[in-house]
Design an enzyme around this catalytic site. Structure first.
Site, PDB file in Angstrom:
ATOM      1  CE  LYS A 209      -5.431  -0.657  -6.483  1.00 17.90           C
ATOM      2  NZ  LYS A 209      -4.384  -0.733  -5.558  1.00 17.90           N
TER       3      LYS A 209
ATOM      4  CG  ASP B 253      -0.757   3.610  -2.112  1.00 22.73           C
ATOM      5  OD1 ASP B 253       0.131   2.284  -2.654  1.00 22.73           O
ATOM      6  OD2 ASP B 253      -0.055   4.745  -2.586  1.00 22.73           O
TER       7      ASP B 253
ATOM      8  CD  GLU C   6      -2.564   2.220  -5.659  1.00 23.81           C
ATOM      9  OE1 GLU C   6      -2.104   1.862  -6.530  1.00 23.81           O
ATOM     10  OE2 GLU C   6      -3.046   2.121  -4.746  1.00 23.81           O
TER      11      GLU C   6
END
Length: 330
Positions: free
Chosen positions: A31, A33, A176
């Protein structure tokens, strides 16, 4: 060939990792950021459109050559614009220096000092044909086949059948979290689907700025804290003050953005508690930011929120409270 159609990004739901017994049905990606964009490559031209439909192409000129890296095919790609810190980790605060720039000379300087990378993770359209109905695994194969590697863009690795390893790797790398995607899932533009699950390592929350309080001590001439809220049933509900996470440069930039937005009345409903309102300067609720926090309190306040930066990829009225990341609960 006709003009490429316009799409809106598919969105992930916040949740827990898929159960171990179902892991063979899922793929897992880091994921990133950063800022979500759809990249439209047509001929030798590139357009970058943010999640809320803004054209941000001119802000990131180092990505222009991507248009020549798709094998001569017109395509629509989905990805995240990321900036890295000195340790090589994705950093939303570093990306802040690039996100809101509109002046050509300043942008040219920042391309050298704060370059960005576009992490591409999906393809929606190729030539004259949409591919959103192709399962995730097929779209990933197509994406890897279409996009030639470049200095400022990449198609990052994804993990099949091994969610726990992907999540642990994201923690070790200071990322993240991960996004888990059902292997057979199609791409649903504009939909927040349970076929995509974002699993976070930290608690973050988007917020709307509704005011600021006067600073004290060395901040006496600037801002002390931001008064922030989220929308509930169409009303902006106050969720706390954010007084940490700011650099001197950030304070100056926020001050310049907030000054023309000042208004005589509070945008929050119900009203802010008297103690917080006493030194407040109210502003039109148009700026969206993101904070990291410890937890939600029983009275719906953010405990120990720290400022991460402004976001320009989401309308204020779409900012609502996110549920607690399940793997962090307790």
């Amino acid at each position: 060939m006709g003009e490429l159609p316009t799409y809106t990004p598919m969105l992930a739901q916040l949740g827990a990792p898929p159960p171990p017994g179902e892991d063979d049905e899922w793929g897992h990606e880091m994921k990133w950021d950063g800022v979500r964009v759809l990249a439209y490559a047509e001929g030798s031209a590139l357009r970058l459109i943010s999640r809320n439909g803004r054209d941000v192409t001119a802000t990131y000129p180092e990505l222009y050559p991507l248009a020549g890296a798709t094998g001569g095919r017109d395509v629509v790609l989905d990805g995240e614009i990321v900036a890295f810190d000195e340790a090589g980790r994705p950093s939303f605060s570093v990306l802040q220096h690039r996100m809101h720039q509109r002046h050509d000379e300043r942008i040219r300087h920042l391309v050298a000092s704060v370059p960005v990378t576009l992490m591409l993770f999906d393809v929606l359209h190729v030539g004259a044909e949409p591919v959103i109905g192709v399962p995730y695994t097929g779209r990933r194969e197509l994406l890897e086949d279409i996009v030639a590697p470049g200095a400022r863009w990449q198609v990052p690795v994804w993990f099949r059948d091994d969610g726990p390893h992907a999540l642990e790797l994201s923690r070790r790398l200071g990322i993240e979290g991960v996004v888990s995607k059902r292997l057979r899932s199609v791409y649903r533009p504009g939909r927040r689907s349970p076929d995509w699950i974002k699993v976070k390592n930290v608690r973050t929350q988007e917020v709307v700025v509704g005011g600021w309080s006067t600073g004290q001590g060395r901040r006496a001439s600037t801002m002390g804290a931001l008064l922030v809220g989220v929308y509930e049933s169409g009303r902006l509900a106050y969720v706390g003050n954010v007084g940490t996470g700011f650099t001197d440069e950030t304070l100056r930039e926020l001050g310049a953005l907030l000054a023309p937005l000042e208004r005589p009345t509070s945008p929050f409903d119900p009203p802010v508690p008297r103690e917080q309102a006493r030194t407040a300067h109210w502003v039109d609720p148009v700026l969206v930011g993101e904070v990291q926090y410890a937890e939600w309190t029983p009275d719906a306040r953010l405990r120990h929120p720290s400022w991460r930066g402004l976001r320009d990829d989401k309308p204020p009225t779409e900012v609502t409270r996110e549920s607690e990341p399940p793997q962090l609960a307790g």
